[in-house]
Design a protein around this motif. Sequence first.
Motif, PDB file in Angstrom:
ATOM      1  N   VAL A 102       3.942  18.162   2.739  1.00 37.61           N
ATOM      2  CA  VAL A 102       2.994  18.052   3.853  1.00 37.61           C
ATOM      3  C   VAL A 102       1.746  17.309   3.398  1.00 37.61           C
ATOM      4  N   LYS A 103       1.246  17.645   2.211  1.00 36.73           N
ATOM      5  CA  LYS A 103       0.060  16.961   1.678  1.00 36.73           C
ATOM      6  C   LYS A 103       0.344  15.476   1.443  1.00 36.73           C
ATOM      7  N   TYR A 104       1.557  15.166   0.967  1.00 37.20           N
ATOM      8  CA  TYR A 104       1.939  13.768   0.757  1.00 37.20           C
ATOM      9  C   TYR A 104       1.956  13.009   2.084  1.00 37.20           C
ATOM     10  N   ILE A 105       2.526  13.602   3.104  1.00 35.27           N
ATOM     11  CA  ILE A 105       2.613  12.949   4.413  1.00 35.27           C
ATOM     12  C   ILE A 105       1.216  12.726   5.001  1.00 35.27           C
ATOM     13  N   VAL A 106       0.354  13.731   4.914  1.00 34.56           N
ATOM     14  CA  VAL A 106      -1.015  13.587   5.426  1.00 34.56           C
ATOM     15  C   VAL A 106      -1.753  12.508   4.642  1.00 34.56           C
ATOM     16  N   PHE A 107      -1.612  12.533   3.326  1.00 38.48           N
ATOM     17  CA  PHE A 107      -2.254  11.524   2.477  1.00 38.48           C
ATOM     18  C   PHE A 107      -1.781  10.125   2.843  1.00 38.48           C
ATOM     19  N   MET A 108      -0.477   9.952   3.005  1.00 34.84           N
ATOM     20  CA  MET A 108       0.069   8.621   3.290  1.00 34.84           C
ATOM     21  C   MET A 108      -0.317   8.140   4.691  1.00 34.84           C
ATOM     22  N   ILE A 109      -0.369   9.027   5.661  1.00 37.25           N
ATOM     23  CA  ILE A 109      -0.786   8.622   7.009  1.00 37.25           C
ATOM     24  C   ILE A 109      -2.228   8.122   6.972  1.00 37.25           C
ATOM     25  N   ALA A 110      -3.096   8.866   6.298  1.00 43.93           N
ATOM     26  CA  ALA A 110      -4.502   8.444   6.198  1.00 43.93           C
ATOM     27  C   ALA A 110      -4.613   7.131   5.427  1.00 43.93           C
ATOM     28  N   TYR A 111      -3.892   7.031   4.320  1.00 46.34           N
ATOM     29  CA  TYR A 111      -3.947   5.840   3.474  1.00 46.34           C
ATOM     30  C   TYR A 111      -3.412   4.609   4.215  1.00 46.34           C
ATOM     31  N   SER A 148       0.822  -1.207   0.000  1.00 44.66           N
ATOM     32  CA  SER A 148       0.000   0.000   0.000  1.00 44.66           C
ATOM     33  C   SER A 148       0.859   1.262   0.000  1.00 44.66           C
ATOM     34  N   PHE A 149       2.010   1.210   0.623  1.00 40.59           N
ATOM     35  CA  PHE A 149       2.911   2.360   0.599  1.00 40.59           C
ATOM     36  C   PHE A 149       3.350   2.649  -0.836  1.00 40.59           C
ATOM     37  N   VAL A 150       3.712   1.596  -1.550  1.00 37.58           N
ATOM     38  CA  VAL A 150       4.142   1.772  -2.944  1.00 37.58           C
ATOM     39  C   VAL A 150       2.978   2.275  -3.799  1.00 37.58           C
ATOM     40  N   SER A 151       1.823   1.636  -3.673  1.00 34.99           N
ATOM     41  CA  SER A 151       0.682   2.055  -4.491  1.00 34.99           C
ATOM     42  C   SER A 151       0.189   3.445  -4.097  1.00 34.99           C
ATOM     43  N   GLY A 152       0.253   3.787  -2.820  1.00 38.66           N
ATOM     44  CA  GLY A 152      -0.143   5.127  -2.375  1.00 38.66           C
ATOM     45  C   GLY A 152       0.788   6.196  -2.910  1.00 38.66           C
ATOM     46  N   THR A 153       2.088   5.901  -2.934  1.00 40.25           N
ATOM     47  CA  THR A 153       3.060   6.850  -3.479  1.00 40.25           C
ATOM     48  C   THR A 153       2.828   7.057  -4.971  1.00 40.25           C
ATOM     49  N   ILE A 154       2.593   5.969  -5.688  1.00 38.31           N
ATOM     50  CA  ILE A 154       2.315   6.074  -7.126  1.00 38.31           C
ATOM     51  C   ILE A 154       1.011   6.844  -7.350  1.00 38.31           C
ATOM     52  N   GLY A 155       0.005   6.552  -6.552  1.00 40.03           N
ATOM     53  CA  GLY A 155      -1.270   7.259  -6.673  1.00 40.03           C
ATOM     54  C   GLY A 155      -1.128   8.752  -6.415  1.00 40.03           C
ATOM     55  N   PHE A 156      -0.381   9.098  -5.376  1.00 46.53           N
ATOM     56  CA  PHE A 156      -0.176  10.524  -5.076  1.00 46.53           C
ATOM     57  C   PHE A 156       0.585  11.203  -6.204  1.00 46.53           C
ATOM     58  N   ALA A 157       1.583  10.513  -6.749  1.00 42.66           N
ATOM     59  CA  ALA A 157       2.350  11.082  -7.866  1.00 42.66           C
ATOM     60  C   ALA A 157       1.443  11.307  -9.076  1.00 42.66           C
ATOM     61  N   LEU A 158       0.553  10.365  -9.338  1.00 41.28           N
ATOM     62  CA  LEU A 158      -0.380  10.534 -10.464  1.00 41.28           C
ATOM     63  C   LEU A 158      -1.323  11.705 -10.228  1.00 41.28           C
ATOM     64  N   ILE A 159      -1.799  11.844  -9.003  1.00 41.31           N
ATOM     65  CA  ILE A 159      -2.664  12.982  -8.670  1.00 41.31           C
ATOM     66  C   ILE A 159      -1.897  14.290  -8.834  1.00 41.31           C
ATOM     67  N   LEU A 160      -0.645  14.312  -8.389  1.00 42.75           N
ATOM     68  CA  LEU A 160       0.182  15.514  -8.491  1.00 42.75           C
ATOM     69  C   LEU A 160       0.443  15.876  -9.950  1.00 42.75           C
ATOM     70  N   VAL A 161       0.757  14.895 -10.773  1.00 40.06           N
ATOM     71  CA  VAL A 161       0.991  15.138 -12.197  1.00 40.06           C
ATOM     72  C   VAL A 161      -0.290  15.633 -12.867  1.00 40.06           C
ATOM     73  N   THR A 162      -1.414  15.013 -12.529  1.00 43.69           N
ATOM     74  CA  THR A 162      -2.694  15.447 -13.098  1.00 43.69           C
ATOM     75  C   THR A 162      -2.997  16.891 -12.703  1.00 43.69           C
ATOM     76  N   TRP A 163      -2.767  17.228 -11.450  1.00 40.42           N
ATOM     77  CA  TRP A 163      -2.973  18.609 -11.001  1.00 40.42           C
ATOM     78  C   TRP A 163      -2.030  19.554 -11.727  1.00 40.42           C
ATOM     79  N   GLY A 164      -0.773  19.126 -11.912  1.00 35.32           N
ATOM     80  CA  GLY A 164       0.208  19.961 -12.615  1.00 35.32           C
ATOM     81  C   GLY A 164      -0.194  20.235 -14.051  1.00 35.32           C
ATOM     82  N   ILE A 165      -0.704  19.230 -14.722  1.00 38.96           N
ATOM     83  CA  ILE A 165      -1.157  19.412 -16.109  1.00 38.96           C
ATOM     84  C   ILE A 165      -2.381  20.329 -16.147  1.00 38.96           C
TER      85      ILE A 165
END
Length: 141
Positions: A84-93, A43-60
Motif C-alpha cells: 500500500v505504501k509503495y502504491i501511494v508513493f508511486m502515485i504521488a511520484y 520515473s517509474f523505474v527510478s521511483g521503484t529503485i528509490g522505494f526499494a532503497l528506502i525499504l532496505v534502509t528501513w529494514g537495516i
Amino acid sequence: MVNEERLHHMIKMAIFDTDQGKECKPMTQYARKDYVSLRMLGSFVSGTIGFALILVTWGIYSMNQLMENLNAMDIQELLTSVLVKYIVFMIAYMAITYFVYNRRYTKGRREVKKYYGNLKKLNQLYEREDKLKMSENKDWE
C-alpha cells in the motif's frame, strides 16, 4: 557594413543553442504525449529503485525490532502495508513527474518557437538583402 538587426537575431539564436538547445531538442523530436510518457517510464523505474532503497534502509535500521518480533509478526499484514505504501508513493511520484515534464515540454516548445521565429526573421533579412543587391546589379547594367 554590419546589419545590427541581423546580428541581434544571430546572437539570440547562438545563446539559445549554447544554453537551452540541448534541453529543448527532445521537444522538437517528440509529441507531448510521447515525451511525457517516456519520462514517466524512466520515473517509474527510478521511483521503484528509490522505494526499494528506502525499504532496505528501513529494514537495516529496524533489524533488532524485526528480529525480536519475528514470531509474533503477521508477515501478510507487513507485506500488505508495504505494498500500500509503495502504491501511494508511486502515485504521488508519477503525478509529480507528469506535471513537471508536462510543464517542461510546454516551456521548451515555447522557446523552440521563439528560436524558429528568430530564424525566420533572419532568413527574411537575408532575402531582403539579396533582393537589394540584385536590384543594384540591374541598375549597373
